[in-house]
Design a protein around this motif. Sequence first.
Motif, PDB file in Angstrom:
ATOM      1  N   ASN A 195       1.163  -1.306  -0.150  1.00 60.25           N
ATOM      2  CA  ASN A 195       0.012  -0.019   0.112  1.00 60.25           C
ATOM      3  C   ASN A 195       0.685   1.581   0.445  1.00 60.25           C
ATOM      4  OD1 ASN A 195      -1.739  -1.611  -0.151  1.00 60.25           O
ATOM      5  ND2 ASN A 195      -2.973  -1.129   2.430  1.00 60.25           N
ATOM      6  N   ARG A 196       2.139   1.022  -0.194  1.00 59.15           N
ATOM      7  CA  ARG A 196       2.911   2.246   0.215  1.00 59.15           C
ATOM      8  C   ARG A 196       2.429   3.539   1.372  1.00 59.15           C
ATOM      9  NH1 ARG A 196       7.181   2.489  -2.899  1.00 59.15           N
ATOM     10  NH2 ARG A 196       7.809   4.446  -2.659  1.00 59.15           N
ATOM     11  N   ARG A 197       1.891   3.810   1.949  1.00 58.95           N
ATOM     12  CA  ARG A 197       1.208   4.878   2.471  1.00 58.95           C
ATOM     13  C   ARG A 197       0.057   4.356   3.471  1.00 58.95           C
ATOM     14  NH1 ARG A 197      -0.571   9.885  -0.534  1.00 58.95           N
ATOM     15  NH2 ARG A 197       1.942   9.713  -1.208  1.00 58.95           N
ATOM     16  N   ILE A 198       0.336   4.370   5.019  1.00 58.30           N
ATOM     17  CA  ILE A 198      -0.853   4.639   5.968  1.00 58.30           C
ATOM     18  C   ILE A 198      -2.127   5.565   6.138  1.00 58.30           C
ATOM     19  CG2 ILE A 198      -1.254   4.507   8.516  1.00 58.30           C
ATOM     20  CD1 ILE A 198       0.742   1.639   7.962  1.00 58.30           C
ATOM     21  N   ARG A 199      -3.089   4.394   5.273  1.00 59.55           N
ATOM     22  CA  ARG A 199      -4.172   5.524   4.987  1.00 59.55           C
ATOM     23  C   ARG A 199      -4.656   6.108   6.664  1.00 59.55           C
ATOM     24  NH1 ARG A 199      -2.382   5.087  -0.175  1.00 59.55           N
ATOM     25  NH2 ARG A 199      -2.038   6.528  -2.158  1.00 59.55           N
ATOM     26  N   ASP A 246       7.446   8.537   7.382  1.00 54.80           N
ATOM     27  CA  ASP A 246       7.836  10.032   6.866  1.00 54.80           C
ATOM     28  C   ASP A 246       7.006  11.014   6.589  1.00 54.80           C
ATOM     29  OD1 ASP A 246       6.450   9.261   4.734  1.00 54.80           O
ATOM     30  OD2 ASP A 246       8.259   9.056   2.987  1.00 54.80           O
ATOM     31  N   THR A 247       7.075  12.096   6.543  1.00 54.19           N
ATOM     32  CA  THR A 247       5.882  13.195   6.457  1.00 54.19           C
ATOM     33  C   THR A 247       4.547  12.838   5.385  1.00 54.19           C
ATOM     34  OG1 THR A 247       7.262  13.790   4.425  1.00 54.19           O
ATOM     35  CG2 THR A 247       7.124  14.963   6.260  1.00 54.19           C
ATOM     36  N   LYS A 248       4.928  11.625   4.558  1.00 56.09           N
ATOM     37  CA  LYS A 248       3.423  11.140   4.137  1.00 56.09           C
ATOM     38  C   LYS A 248       3.304  10.212   3.796  1.00 56.09           C
ATOM     39  CE  LYS A 248       5.939  13.277  -0.559  1.00 56.09           C
ATOM     40  NZ  LYS A 248       5.794  13.015  -1.961  1.00 56.09           N
ATOM     41  N   ASN A 249       3.258   9.947   5.682  1.00 54.13           N
ATOM     42  CA  ASN A 249       2.532   8.521   5.801  1.00 54.13           C
ATOM     43  C   ASN A 249       3.148   6.893   5.279  1.00 54.13           C
ATOM     44  OD1 ASN A 249       1.532  10.273   8.378  1.00 54.13           O
ATOM     45  ND2 ASN A 249      -0.410   9.734   7.454  1.00 54.13           N
ATOM     46  N   GLN A 250       4.689   7.452   4.913  1.00 50.40           N
ATOM     47  CA  GLN A 250       4.826   6.132   4.174  1.00 50.40           C
ATOM     48  C   GLN A 250       5.659   5.226   5.415  1.00 50.40           C
ATOM     49  OE1 GLN A 250       5.358   6.146  -0.292  1.00 50.40           O
ATOM     50  NE2 GLN A 250       6.921   7.826   1.284  1.00 50.40           N
ATOM     51  N   ALA A 290      12.246  10.025  11.974  1.00 47.19           N
ATOM     52  CA  ALA A 290      10.986  10.251  11.812  1.00 47.19           C
ATOM     53  C   ALA A 290      10.001  11.375  11.371  1.00 47.19           C
ATOM     54  CB  ALA A 290       9.752   8.411  12.422  1.00 47.19           C
ATOM     55  N   ALA A 291       9.128  11.442  11.162  1.00 49.82           N
ATOM     56  CA  ALA A 291       8.139  12.268  11.160  1.00 49.82           C
ATOM     57  C   ALA A 291       7.431  12.290  11.882  1.00 49.82           C
ATOM     58  CB  ALA A 291       7.273  13.047   9.854  1.00 49.82           C
TER      59      ALA A 291
END
Length: 154
Positions: A30-34, A61-65, A96-97
């Motif tokens: 999914n690459r990103r935690i949504r 990271d800043t994009k929730n990856q 980590a962001a």
Amino acid sequence: MEENQKKVPAKRLDIVQVKLVREKTMLYKNRRIRSPHDAYELMKEFLGIVDREHFIVLCMDTKNQPTCIQTVHIGSLNSSIVHPREVLKMGILSNAASILVGHNHPSNDTTPSPEDIAVTKRLIEAGELIGIEVIDHLILCEDNFRSLKEEGYM
């Protein structure tokens, strides 16, 4: 030098370096935690089947990856003593962001204990001090989970 003063021998000081070491990798499609469900699926896959409480930190990271994941503490059958420094150390070292934490309940009951709620509040406060947002705390069970954020504890 006065007669009564003794010469103190020099002390040796270690020169050190702190870094993360990659032990292995895993794919996250999914690459990103949504959503909390996305985080649950990733943590569940990472954790596998265990008979004791494991406290997991997922750094993002800043994009929730997700950038890395680690078990920071393994407890007993029904408890895990977690200190903010151990949890946030991972976030600091990985730049980590934000982090998302979770732990399993081998009893298969997602009800948060008073200790679960207290450690969540301590992590949020410590994260605010150092600039790492604690996004959620999940309680993982075999086929379900509970998000402390969705439940209003954060």
